[in-house]
Scaffold this motif. Structure first.
Motif, PDB file in Angstrom:
ATOM      1  N   TRP A   1      58.161 -35.438  14.451  1.00 20.77           N
ATOM      2  CA  TRP A   1      56.854 -35.907  13.995  1.00 20.77           C
ATOM      3  C   TRP A   1      55.773 -35.046  14.622  1.00 20.77           C
ATOM      4  N   ARG A   2      54.899 -34.504  13.782  1.00 21.70           N
ATOM      5  CA  ARG A   2      53.755 -33.745  14.288  1.00 21.70           C
ATOM      6  C   ARG A   2      52.653 -34.728  14.640  1.00 21.70           C
ATOM      7  N   VAL A   3      52.056 -34.569  15.836  1.00 19.56           N
ATOM      8  CA  VAL A   3      51.122 -35.568  16.358  1.00 19.56           C
ATOM      9  C   VAL A   3      49.845 -34.895  16.842  1.00 19.56           C
ATOM     10  N   ARG A   4      48.710 -35.538  16.538  1.00 20.83           N
ATOM     11  CA  ARG A   4      47.427 -35.148  17.125  1.00 20.83           C
ATOM     12  C   ARG A   4      46.710 -36.401  17.586  1.00 20.83           C
ATOM     13  N   TYR A   5      45.914 -36.247  18.641  1.00 19.85           N
ATOM     14  CA  TYR A   5      45.231 -37.374  19.281  1.00 19.85           C
ATOM     15  C   TYR A   5      43.716 -37.154  19.251  1.00 19.85           C
ATOM     16  N   PHE A   6      42.987 -38.196  18.904  1.00 13.81           N
ATOM     17  CA  PHE A   6      41.537 -38.109  18.875  1.00 13.81           C
ATOM     18  C   PHE A   6      40.926 -39.303  19.604  1.00 13.81           C
ATOM     19  N   SER A   7      39.981 -39.022  20.487  1.00 13.40           N
ATOM     20  CA  SER A   7      39.137 -40.048  21.083  1.00 13.40           C
ATOM     21  C   SER A   7      37.958 -40.277  20.140  1.00 13.40           C
ATOM     22  N   PRO A   8      37.043 -41.202  20.448  1.00 17.78           N
ATOM     23  CA  PRO A   8      35.890 -41.392  19.562  1.00 17.78           C
ATOM     24  C   PRO A   8      35.011 -40.156  19.398  1.00 17.78           C
ATOM     25  N   GLU A   9      35.080 -39.203  20.355  1.00 20.21           N
ATOM     26  CA  GLU A   9      34.174 -38.059  20.290  1.00 20.21           C
ATOM     27  C   GLU A   9      34.841 -36.702  20.212  1.00 20.21           C
ATOM     28  N   THR A  10      36.143 -36.613  20.510  1.00 19.86           N
ATOM     29  CA  THR A  10      36.752 -35.282  20.552  1.00 19.86           C
ATOM     30  C   THR A  10      38.264 -35.378  20.440  1.00 19.86           C
ATOM     31  N   GLU A  11      38.907 -34.267  20.122  1.00 16.13           N
ATOM     32  CA  GLU A  11      40.365 -34.224  20.120  1.00 16.13           C
ATOM     33  C   GLU A  11      40.878 -34.061  21.544  1.00 16.13           C
TER      34      GLU A  11
ATOM     35  N   THR B   1      51.324 -36.691   5.395  1.00 19.26           N
ATOM     36  CA  THR B   1      50.811 -35.438   5.940  1.00 19.26           C
ATOM     37  C   THR B   1      49.589 -35.766   6.784  1.00 19.26           C
ATOM     38  N   LEU B   2      49.305 -34.950   7.774  1.00 21.63           N
ATOM     39  CA  LEU B   2      48.151 -35.206   8.615  1.00 21.63           C
ATOM     40  C   LEU B   2      46.860 -34.965   7.847  1.00 21.63           C
ATOM     41  N   PRO B   3      45.877 -35.858   7.983  1.00 19.81           N
ATOM     42  CA  PRO B   3      44.566 -35.594   7.396  1.00 19.81           C
ATOM     43  C   PRO B   3      43.921 -34.391   8.076  1.00 19.81           C
ATOM     44  N   ASP B   4      42.820 -33.892   7.510  1.00 21.22           N
ATOM     45  CA  ASP B   4      42.106 -32.804   8.163  1.00 21.22           C
ATOM     46  C   ASP B   4      41.450 -33.317   9.436  1.00 21.22           C
ATOM     47  N   ALA B   5      41.103 -32.395  10.321  1.00 21.90           N
ATOM     48  CA  ALA B   5      40.589 -32.762  11.636  1.00 21.90           C
ATOM     49  C   ALA B   5      39.321 -33.609  11.553  1.00 21.90           C
ATOM     50  N   ALA B   6      38.442 -33.282  10.605  1.00 19.92           N
ATOM     51  CA  ALA B   6      37.196 -34.041  10.482  1.00 19.92           C
ATOM     52  C   ALA B   6      37.469 -35.495  10.115  1.00 19.92           C
ATOM     53  N   THR B   7      38.430 -35.711   9.234  1.00 15.04           N
ATOM     54  CA  THR B   7      38.778 -37.084   8.861  1.00 15.04           C
ATOM     55  C   THR B   7      39.390 -37.829  10.035  1.00 15.04           C
ATOM     56  N   MET B   8      40.303 -37.180  10.763  1.00 12.14           N
ATOM     57  CA  MET B   8      40.911 -37.834  11.921  1.00 12.14           C
ATOM     58  C   MET B   8      39.855 -38.179  12.963  1.00 12.14           C
ATOM     59  N   GLN B   9      38.911 -37.262  13.201  1.00 12.60           N
ATOM     60  CA  GLN B   9      37.853 -37.536  14.159  1.00 12.60           C
ATOM     61  C   GLN B   9      37.007 -38.718  13.711  1.00 12.60           C
ATOM     62  N   ALA B  10      36.663 -38.773  12.426  1.00  9.05           N
ATOM     63  CA  ALA B  10      35.839 -39.866  11.910  1.00  9.05           C
ATOM     64  C   ALA B  10      36.563 -41.200  12.015  1.00  9.05           C
ATOM     65  N   VAL B  11      37.848 -41.221  11.704  1.00  8.04           N
ATOM     66  CA  VAL B  11      38.613 -42.463  11.789  1.00  8.04           C
ATOM     67  C   VAL B  11      38.716 -42.929  13.243  1.00  8.04           C
ATOM     68  N   ALA B  12      38.974 -41.989  14.165  1.00 10.53           N
ATOM     69  CA  ALA B  12      39.055 -42.360  15.576  1.00 10.53           C
ATOM     70  C   ALA B  12      37.743 -42.958  16.066  1.00 10.53           C
ATOM     71  N   ALA B  13      36.622 -42.397  15.621  1.00  9.35           N
ATOM     72  CA  ALA B  13      35.321 -42.942  16.008  1.00  9.35           C
ATOM     73  C   ALA B  13      35.130 -44.346  15.444  1.00  9.35           C
ATOM     74  N   GLU B  14      35.581 -44.567  14.212  1.00 12.94           N
ATOM     75  CA  GLU B  14      35.437 -45.874  13.588  1.00 12.94           C
ATOM     76  C   GLU B  14      36.346 -46.917  14.230  1.00 12.94           C
ATOM     77  N   VAL B  15      37.572 -46.514  14.578  1.00 11.98           N
ATOM     78  CA  VAL B  15      38.474 -47.439  15.256  1.00 11.98           C
ATOM     79  C   VAL B  15      37.892 -47.833  16.612  1.00 11.98           C
ATOM     80  N   GLY B  16      37.351 -46.844  17.336  1.00 15.11           N
ATOM     81  CA  GLY B  16      36.625 -47.133  18.563  1.00 15.11           C
ATOM     82  C   GLY B  16      37.465 -47.258  19.809  1.00 15.11           C
ATOM     83  N   TYR B  17      38.778 -47.105  19.706  1.00 17.62           N
ATOM     84  CA  TYR B  17      39.619 -47.148  20.905  1.00 17.62           C
ATOM     85  C   TYR B  17      39.537 -45.803  21.632  1.00 17.62           C
ATOM     86  N   SER B  18      40.030 -45.780  22.859  1.00 15.15           N
ATOM     87  CA  SER B  18      39.924 -44.529  23.612  1.00 15.15           C
ATOM     88  C   SER B  18      40.705 -43.405  22.937  1.00 15.15           C
ATOM     89  N   GLU B  19      41.811 -43.731  22.256  1.00 13.89           N
ATOM     90  CA  GLU B  19      42.508 -42.727  21.447  1.00 13.89           C
ATOM     91  C   GLU B  19      43.143 -43.357  20.217  1.00 13.89           C
TER      92      GLU B  19
END
Length: 286
Positions: free
Chosen positions: A63-73, A34-52
């Motif tokens: 498949w349900r998909v959401r994309y996060f950059s280091p700073e925003t969805e 299941t998809l994590p909550d938005a705050a968790t996805m945002q935090a993980v994207a920031a930690e990974v550090g890639y553009s998305e």
């Protein structure tokens, strides 16, 4: 070392749109029950550090998909979708995978060819319009260009293929190589104007473009490969009558030392989806 939250969610790291096995644009990919909550996805994207980083979970018919950059969805990301396709094919076998985005449905198809994973996505519908003069003037000032640097055959446009891009064609390859800007000012400009990227392109042949994409709005100075912008470019060319359809190649990342190749095909139907594809390579975890 990899961050604990990224490890807990089993983030895959895959470079999309590689060129001869090198370069490409790194993306994080998370396949979850299941998809994590938005705050968790945002935090993980920031930690990974890639553009998305793309997060995907099984849905009733895809498949349900959401994309996060280091700073925003981000509403849609081409290179992360290509990387996601490779991850899905590695996990479930080659084939086509329906994707449910926040604002629509697309599909990615992936498999192995010539010893490399390859994926092709069908973009959301495209649209474009001439860019307002004030936005163009501000962009040129931000990036240090004057009107004489523009390609007069391809006027600046606001183009969309799942996300909004300002596309500016430059007459000389040297001008493209010189692209530079103040990051803070660029982030303010892109967010204020609702732009995912500012894409500068140079047409080196009828169906071959060099490109550079500034992505300050997402917290990244520059993307080495931008599939969504390549799809938007194809839609823009179709709308302008500059190409009726067929195939084109976008080469990106050369000036960053990460050469990337984006292969695009599209029909002559105005507004129709665009196919964007390329090769992928797994990235060793840090």
């Amino acid at each position: 070392m990899a961050d604990a939250r990224a490890d807990a969610l089993k983030v895959r790291r895959i470079a999309a749109f590689t060129r001869d096995g090198r370069g490409g644009n790194p993306a994080g990919v998370v396949l979850a029950e299941t998809l994590p909550d938005a705050a968790t996805m945002q935090a993980v994207a920031a930690e990974v550090g890639y553009s998305e980083t793309a997060f995907a979970a099984p849905a009733e018919d895809g498949w349900r998909v959401r994309y996060f950059s280091p700073e925003t969805e981000i509403p849609f990301c081409g290179h992360a979708t290509i990387a996601l396709g490779a991850a899905l094919a590695q996990a479930h076998g080659a084939g086509a995978f329906p994707l449910l985005l926040r604002n629509g449905r697309i599909e990615v198809e992936a498999g192995m060819r010539d010893g490399a994973w390859r994926a092709v996505l069908r973009s959301p519908p495209t649209r474009s319009a001439p860019a307002p003069g004030l936005i163009v003037a501000e962009a040129l000032d931000l990036f240090g260009y004057d009107a004489g640097a523009l390609d007069p055959t391809l006027p600046p446009a606001l183009a969309h293929a799942g996300a909004d891009h300002l596309i500016v064609a430059l007459a000389a390859r040297e001008a493209l190589a010189a692209m530079a800007y103040d990051f803070s000012a660029g982030r303010d400009f892109m967010r204020r104007c609702g732009l995912t990227t500012v894409a500068f392109v140079h047409r080196e042949a009828e169906r071959s473009f060099q490109a550079r994409n500034a992505f300050a709005g997402g917290g990244v100075v520059e993307d080495p490969a931008t599939g969504a912008a390549a799809a938007a470019l194809a839609g823009m060319l179709r709308d302008l009558g500059a190409l009726a359809g067929g195939e084109l190649v976008v080469l990106q990342g050369e000036d960053m030392g990460r050469p990337s190749r984006i292969e695009v095909s599209f029909t002559s139907e105005r507004g129709a989806s665009v196919s964007v594809g390329g090769a992928c390579a797994d990235i060793a975890c840090p």
